[in-house]
Design an enzyme around this catalytic site. Sequence first.
Site, mmCIF file in Angstrom:
data_model
loop_
_atom_site.group_PDB
_atom_site.id
_atom_site.type_symbol
_atom_site.label_atom_id
_atom_site.label_comp_id
_atom_site.label_asym_id
_atom_site.label_seq_id
_atom_site.Cartn_x
_atom_site.Cartn_y
_atom_site.Cartn_z
ATOM 1 N N TYR A 1 1.009 -1.003 0.080
ATOM 2 C CA TYR A 1 0.088 -0.065 -0.043
ATOM 3 C C TYR A 1 0.886 1.508 -0.030
ATOM 4 O O TYR A 1 0.762 2.280 -0.925
ATOM 5 C CB TYR A 1 -0.787 -0.256 1.216
ATOM 6 N N LYS B 1 1.252 3.829 -3.164
ATOM 7 C CA LYS B 1 0.714 5.201 -2.774
ATOM 8 C C LYS B 1 1.833 6.418 -3.044
ATOM 9 O O LYS B 1 1.589 7.299 -3.793
ATOM 10 C CB LYS B 1 0.292 5.489 -1.550
#
Length: 374
Positions: A157, A161
Amino acid sequence: MSLSGDVCVVTGACGFLGMRLVKLLLEEEKLAEIRLMDKHLQPDLLLTLEDCRGETKLSMLEGDVRDAEFVRKVCRGASLVFHMASIIDVYDSMEYSEMYGINVKGTQLLLEACIQENVASFIYTSTIEVMGPNSNGEAIVNGNEDTVYSCTLKFNYSKTKKEAEQITLLAHNELLQNGGRLATCAIRPMYIYGEGCRFLLGHMADGVRNKNVLYRMSLPEARVNPVYVGNVAVGHLQAARSLKDQQKRSIVGGQVYFLSDDTPHVSYSDFNHAVMAPLGFNIQAKPMVPLRFFYLFCFIMELFCAMLRPFARVVPPLNRQLLTMLNTPFSFSYQKAKKDLGYVPRYTWEEARQNTIEWLASQLPKQREEILYK
């Protein structure tokens, strides 16, 4: 600077933050149109916005951010994109290719669509997790955008990002088809709480199962600074207004901004207690076992899951990186956003806490019932 008359796109419009931003835009701006884009749109979504929509046209566009043709259609005729859609996964339960496709490739396709369709401004919702913390648990206290911090990101994640944020910033000042220039910026909120926060619901459910005692997963000294969802929405609106202002556009474009507010600096576990204590919840005085044993347990579980990977994907309930995140002092200032965007938290800690408590109280009976009959 007003956004009056603009056509804007909100990706992830049905999400926790997306819905809050849409309502704020309807209440404060006279936009020509807001396009609510999400992979799965709620059938009664427009009814929930009826009281504040005014004369703004609301368009519901259901589709996948990885669909280039769909994304270009969504951006056609728009002047502003708030890109909030992403997969949030702190357990690494999703395959990397799936997360990369949505978080990175989807962002790239949106930026390309903006250039092709002459969208002037693009605001990317990033996360504090693009900074870390690193595996050594090195602290940052009241850091800022210039803070130097050595970190090899472990979560898929966080990695995706970070890459999507970099793509966004690199796209600043790209030439549009009509001869104009695209302006981009990235917003890095702290941990977002408030009405609709699914993480708070999960912690409350765990507390109900544990006889109204919240689990302590972070030490009291591991202070962070959560941010209220209403203030995050205000920060995004201020960023949009700044990018439309020709004098501020050159200052804000290509920049990243941490977004926090005046919520007290506490550990994640103590924050959960702060908003749930009025509902009758207590909290463990200390973790069930010392942290070093938690880390050892996580290491063994990760090894076991890795051995099973050729046959089945098993996700451990806790991992070392998540435990590090929960136990590292990690806080950041919003002073750059205040200086450049004119951002000032609209909701005090007392207001944000009360709003959150009232929402949690409304969800508690359903939580108890679901747990009782499981």
